[in-house]
Design a protein around this motif. Structure first.
Motif, short mmCIF file in Angstrom:
data_model
loop_
_atom_site.label_atom_id
_atom_site.label_comp_id
_atom_site.label_asym_id
_atom_site.label_seq_id
_atom_site.Cartn_x
_atom_site.Cartn_y
_atom_site.Cartn_z
N MET A 1 0.85 -1.19 0.00
CA MET A 1 0.00 0.00 0.00
C MET A 1 0.89 1.24 0.00
O MET A 1 1.85 1.33 0.75
CB MET A 1 -0.91 -0.01 1.22
N LEU A 2 0.47 2.22 -0.84
CA LEU A 2 1.23 3.45 -0.92
C LEU A 2 1.06 4.28 0.33
O LEU A 2 0.09 4.12 1.08
CB LEU A 2 0.81 4.25 -2.15
N PHE A 3 2.02 5.21 0.53
CA PHE A 3 1.97 6.06 1.72
C PHE A 3 0.72 6.93 1.70
O PHE A 3 0.07 7.14 2.73
CB PHE A 3 3.25 6.90 1.77
N SER A 4 0.37 7.50 0.51
CA SER A 4 -0.84 8.33 0.41
C SER A 4 -2.08 7.52 0.72
O SER A 4 -3.03 8.00 1.35
CB SER A 4 -0.93 8.95 -0.99
N ASP A 5 -2.14 6.29 0.21
CA ASP A 5 -3.28 5.43 0.52
C ASP A 5 -3.37 5.15 2.00
O ASP A 5 -4.47 5.05 2.57
CB ASP A 5 -3.17 4.13 -0.26
N ARG A 6 -2.23 5.01 2.66
CA ARG A 6 -2.24 4.78 4.10
C ARG A 6 -2.82 6.01 4.83
O ARG A 6 -3.57 5.86 5.80
CB ARG A 6 -0.83 4.50 4.60
N LEU A 248 3.06 17.03 1.84
CA LEU A 248 3.73 15.81 2.32
C LEU A 248 3.63 14.68 1.32
O LEU A 248 4.64 14.11 0.91
CB LEU A 248 3.15 15.37 3.66
N LEU A 249 2.39 14.38 0.89
CA LEU A 249 2.22 13.22 0.00
C LEU A 249 2.84 13.47 -1.35
O LEU A 249 3.50 12.59 -1.91
CB LEU A 249 0.73 12.90 -0.13
N ALA A 250 2.61 14.64 -1.90
CA ALA A 250 3.17 14.92 -3.24
C ALA A 250 4.70 14.92 -3.21
O ALA A 250 5.34 14.26 -4.05
CB ALA A 250 2.62 16.26 -3.75
N LEU A 255 9.68 11.86 -4.12
CA LEU A 255 10.88 11.21 -3.59
C LEU A 255 10.89 9.73 -3.92
O LEU A 255 11.92 9.16 -4.31
CB LEU A 255 10.95 11.42 -2.08
N MET A 256 9.73 9.08 -3.81
CA MET A 256 9.64 7.66 -4.13
C MET A 256 9.90 7.41 -5.61
O MET A 256 10.54 6.43 -5.98
CB MET A 256 8.27 7.11 -3.73
N MET A 269 25.70 7.40 -9.68
CA MET A 269 24.60 7.45 -8.74
C MET A 269 24.01 8.87 -8.74
O MET A 269 24.74 9.85 -8.55
CB MET A 269 25.06 7.07 -7.32
N THR A 270 22.67 8.99 -8.96
CA THR A 270 22.01 10.30 -8.94
C THR A 270 21.60 10.64 -7.53
O THR A 270 21.27 9.77 -6.73
CB THR A 270 20.78 10.26 -9.85
N SER A 271 21.55 11.97 -7.23
CA SER A 271 21.15 12.44 -5.91
C SER A 271 19.67 12.76 -5.90
O SER A 271 19.07 13.11 -6.92
CB SER A 271 21.95 13.69 -5.51
N LEU A 272 19.04 12.64 -4.76
CA LEU A 272 17.62 12.92 -4.59
C LEU A 272 17.42 14.39 -4.28
O LEU A 272 18.20 15.01 -3.53
CB LEU A 272 17.05 12.07 -3.46
N HIS A 273 16.32 15.00 -4.83
CA HIS A 273 16.01 16.40 -4.60
C HIS A 273 14.55 16.49 -4.18
O HIS A 273 13.65 16.01 -4.89
CB HIS A 273 16.23 17.23 -5.88
N VAL A 274 14.27 17.10 -3.06
CA VAL A 274 12.90 17.25 -2.56
C VAL A 274 12.69 18.71 -2.16
O VAL A 274 13.65 19.43 -1.85
CB VAL A 274 12.65 16.32 -1.35
N GLY A 275 11.40 19.13 -2.15
CA GLY A 275 11.08 20.51 -1.85
C GLY A 275 10.97 20.82 -0.37
O GLY A 275 11.69 21.67 0.17
N PRO A 276 10.05 20.18 0.35
CA PRO A 276 9.82 20.58 1.75
C PRO A 276 11.05 20.34 2.62
O PRO A 276 11.82 19.42 2.40
CB PRO A 276 8.65 19.68 2.18
N GLN A 277 11.16 21.22 3.58
CA GLN A 277 12.31 21.14 4.48
C GLN A 277 12.25 19.86 5.32
O GLN A 277 13.28 19.33 5.72
CB GLN A 277 12.32 22.37 5.40
#
Length: 858
Positions: A1-6, A248-250, A255-256, A269-277
């Protein structure tokens, strides 16, 4: 189950039910509070009405009591002016069921009169309500002294009951009988029935009907408020979900997606980039893990590429998943990602390797399995295979790792080293170690065994004259010649130097002798040419033959070696079979044991000193001369003669230590018997090995100084053979002993190759003529002449003579005739322990006197 579904599931199945549960709880709480408030309010209102009603009834009693006082009518008249009396209140005088109104002359209502006359249980006074024909009344009465009553009655009209109400809580009030009130109360939910004081003989109640409008409105407002709370909570949950989905979910979904796009096999190896702090810490941790994984994989790739061994990794189905460059180089295969093959097919080996690998992985072994395997490439390679299981973090086997190391050169070197360790480099035969190792298995279950010890003769001459290269050629020729005769019928080895060993099994003694004769002949035919000279060798062979009985392995060569020594004594190219009944061979065989026993006896100071007297025949000597002899105890404490252990001591170079111990014990004995020092002279033998030995001269000087023994009572004897063999060292040592004042004697003179020239050079004081010339001197003219010539030469040189092996009085007479100075033998005295010297001297003296007297008489 996905995190958003949870999260949706959490909101839908947890938050919404929780909201409804809280709303329903609030609704029930509000209902409970409203009901409780209504009940309390109604109870307070009912209590107020009843209290008011009871107070009004009590006032009627007070009025009756007032009328009951002893006042006349003129005094009561003002009471009627009171407002209470004017309001529906009537006062009556009751006498004998006759009711008379007071304060008014009007007619009495029949119903009222009937109600008053029906008052029950009139006591002294009372008050209460009465209900007659649905006519509510309030009555108070007081009894007079004459038994009459004053009764005050008030009719309870609707107006009165309205006066009891306050506010909007009460709708109507009525006085009812108890049974009727119960029935009405069961039908009317908003009517309260409160008991009041009754004077009618049956219980009465006030029926108080409340107005329900206010509480109904409160309940409706409660429901609306709860519904509003529920709708507001749902709206807040929806807004919270929208906020979570956006912030959060978006980002988490993004990220996923980035994580799913990561390729572990990619070089970059690529690095991960996310918006929220909030997700920065998570992304930073994942980036750190990715970086560490990338570095670890790079280090692993560099390490696997740098090591010299070939590494092959397989999965659970034995399919090869990785090969390092060394493996590709060794197998000459480049593994592509598209190529899926098992390790058995990769190595061109049948499916047994795959099955073996599957079995090893199924065992889940924790250890590393090492095996050797042969692989046919351009040439046959011998590989060392190290196999271990590959596990996941949970410890489950997910594959295997095989490390291959080319050990072809090592195996060849091991074979060569093994060949060199077991075979002699010069002859190609087995060496001593391999020979002794194979001997037990070779002679196992043999009916007869012939162990032969072959020693080359004249081989040292080749080494000395022609060099070791020529000597090695001769050894190779001899080994080849022996092998040509023996073939595969025996176990042949070079034991060392010019010595060979041979074991024959299931041969008769005659067949062994014939075969060895052929070996001897073939060896004698071999020749080495050097500078125009032909060099040949011979061979002495000793044989230890066993039939049936097999001694210990280490004893076999010992018996053959002893037999070979006997063969050398017989001459060149001789064969000698070991005979356990031969005493001389027995001595040779037991030499190592006696050498150990001698060493032990020296360490524990168990050597025993004996003495044998030397008799002066001309009576000139003033000292009693004694020769010190050596003895040792054997098994069961039996004292053994020197023939059994002196040869062993000489063979193993123990004689210097033996001589030192004899010197020490002799000096010690003299120091303990100083009363005989001036009348005795001890003759101590020095062996050939002791002459010129390092430290021997210093030891003698130290012992003399330690025990303070005068040199005049010590004579050192050296043999003729040892003096000639070590002539230079003997001369130096004898001169040093002379300087210290010791006497010297030349023992066994005449039995060797001595010449009078050597005798002239040796600084000796005594010459001991060997017993081989003395034994037959009484009957053999030649021995007599030899002894006489030796004595004459010694007399000319100023050396005294001693005859050995004097065993009869006839010999003594012949020695006296020659003029020999001293005699030694059984006729003079037998050897005895040195501790018995005093007692033994008297016995010896008596025997010598008796023998000498018999000789004179004859």
């Amino acid at each position: 189950m996905l995190f958003s579904d949870r999260i949706r599931t959490f909101i839908l199945f947890f938050c919404v039910p929780a909201l409804f549960a809280v709303t329903y709880g609030l609704h029930q709480w509000f209902e409970y509070r409203i009901d409780n408030q209504r009940t309390q309010t109604q109870a307070l209102e009912n209590q107020r009405i009843v209290n008011h009603f009871e107070a009004d009834s009590r006032r009627l009693l007070l009025l009756a009591q007032l009328y009951a006082t002893n006042v006349d009518d003129a005094q009561r008249q003002p009471l009627w002016q009171v407002p209470l009396v004017q309001r529906d209140v009537q006062v009556f005088h009751l006498q004998d069921n006759t009711l008379t109104p007071l304060g008014s002359d009007g007619p009495i209502d029949a119903s009222l009169q009937q109600a008053i006359l029906k008052l029950h249980s009139l006591g002294q006074y009372g008050f209460g309500a009465s209900l007659l024909n649905q006519l509510p009344l309030a009555i108070g009465y007081q009894r007079l002294d004459d038994g009459h009553y004053i009764v005050v009655v008030r009719q309870l009209s609707a107006l009165y009951f309205n006066s009891l109400r306050q506010g909007e809580l009460t709708d109507s009030i009525a006085l009812e009988a108890a049974n009727s009130a119960q029935l009405l109360g069961s039908a009317e939910q908003q009517i309260s029935h409160v008991a009041v004081t009754s004077v009618s003989g049956f219980p009465l109640m006030l029926a108080i009907q409340h107005q329900p409008d206010r509480y109904a409105a409160m309940a409706w407002h409660n429901t609306a408020m709860v519904l509003g709370l529920c709708i507001g909570g749902l709206l807040i949950l929806w807004l919270g979900y929208l906020w979570l989905r956006r912030y959060l979910l978006a980002p988490f979904a993004s990220l996923m997606q980035q994580i799913q796009t990561i390729d572990p096999t990619s070089a970059q190896m690529t690095s991960l980039h996310v918006g929220p702090q909030e997700l920065h810490a998570l992304s930073d941790s994942i980036n750190s893990l990715l970086t560490g994984f990338s570095h670890h994989r790079a280090r692993a790739r560099i390490t696997l590429a740098a090591i010299a061994e070939a590494v092959i990794v397989t999965d659970r189905q034995s399919v090869v998943t990785y090969m390092n460059p060394q493996a590709e180089k060794l197998l000459q295969i480049v593994l592509s990602p598209e190529r899926k093959t098992t390790i058995g097919n990769l190595l061109n080996i049948d499916n047994s390797l795959d099955a073996e690998l599957q079995q090893f992985m199924a065992s889940a072994s924790q250890s590393i399995e090492h095996r050797k395997m042969r692989l046919q490439l351009k040439h046959t390679c011998v590989l060392d295979r190290a196999l271990t299981n590959l596990r996941d973090p949970q410890g489950n086997v997910i594959g295997s790792v095989m490390v291959l190391r080319d050990i072809t050169a090592e195996e060849k070197l091991k074979l060569e080293l093994r060949r060199r360790a077991n075979n002699d480099a010069t002859t190609g035969l087995l060496n001593r170690h391999a020979f002794e190792s194979q001997l037990p298995s070779y002679i196992n279950h043999a009916r007869s065994i012939a162990v032969c010890y072959l020693d080359l003769e004249q081989f040292k001459l080749i080494n000395d004259n022609c060099g070791h290269v020529a000597g090695d050629r001769m050894l190779a020729l001899v080994a080849k010649a022996m092998t040509s005769v023996i073939g595969k019928h025996g176990l042949l080895a070079r034991l060392g130097g010019d010595e060979f060993g041979l074991v024959l099994r299931d041969f008769s003694a005659v067949a062994v002798a014939r075969l060895l004769k052929k070996v001897s002949q073939q060896v004698a035919m071999q020749a080495v040419h050097h500078e125009g000279v032909h060099y040949r060798v011979g061979v002495s062979i000793g044989v230890a033959f066993y039939h049936g009985h097999q001694p210990e392995t280490h004893e076999l060569l010992k018996d053959a070696d002893i037999a070979c020594i006997a063969a050398k004594r017989k001459g060149s190219n001789k064969i000698h079979f070991y005979d356990q009944h031969d005493q001389q061979l027995s001595y040779e065989r037991n030499a190592p044991k006696w050498a150990h026993r001698i060493t032990q006896a020296i360490e524990t100071r168990e050597l025993m000193l004996y003495f044998q007297p030397i008799r002066s025949l001309n009576g000139v000597s003033k000292r009693q001369r004694l020769e010190i002899l050596l003895r040792i105890k054997g098994e069961q404490g039996r004292v053994l003669p020197p023939a059994q252990f002196i040869a062993a001591a000489e063979r193993f170079k123990l004689m210097p230590d033996v001589d030192k111990e004899v010197i020490r014990k002799a000096f010690e004995w003299l120091s303990q018997h100083r009363e005989v020092i001036g009348t005795i002279s001890l003759s101590i033998n020095l062996s050939a090995n002791s002459l010129g030995a390092d430290g021997m001269m210093e030891y003698i000087a130290d012992q003399q100084l330690m025990f303070d023994v005068p040199s005049s009572c010590i004579c050192f004897e050296i043999t003729e053979t040892s003096a000639i063999q070590n002539r230079q060292k003997a001369m130096q040592m004898l001169d040093q002993l002379r300087k210290l004042g010791f006497s010297l004697a030349l023992d066994d003179f005449g039995s060797g190759f001595a010449s009078y020239g050597y005798l002239r050079e040796l600084p000796v004081d005594y010459v001991k003529i060997d017993g081989c010339f003395v034994r037959q001197i009484a009957t053999n003219a030649r021995d007599f002449a030899i002894v006489k010539s030796i004595h004459d030469v010694c007399c000319t040189m100023g050396v005294e003579t001693v005859a050995e092996f004097v065993e009869s009085s006839e010999i003594i007479d012949r020695l006296n005739e020659i003029g020999i100075n001293y005699a030694q033998g059984y006729a003079i005295g037998r050897p005895k322990p040195l501790e018995q010297y005093q007692h033994g001297l008297r016995v010896v003296g008596a025997q010598v006197s008796q023998l000498h007297g018999q000789a004179v008489n004859e």
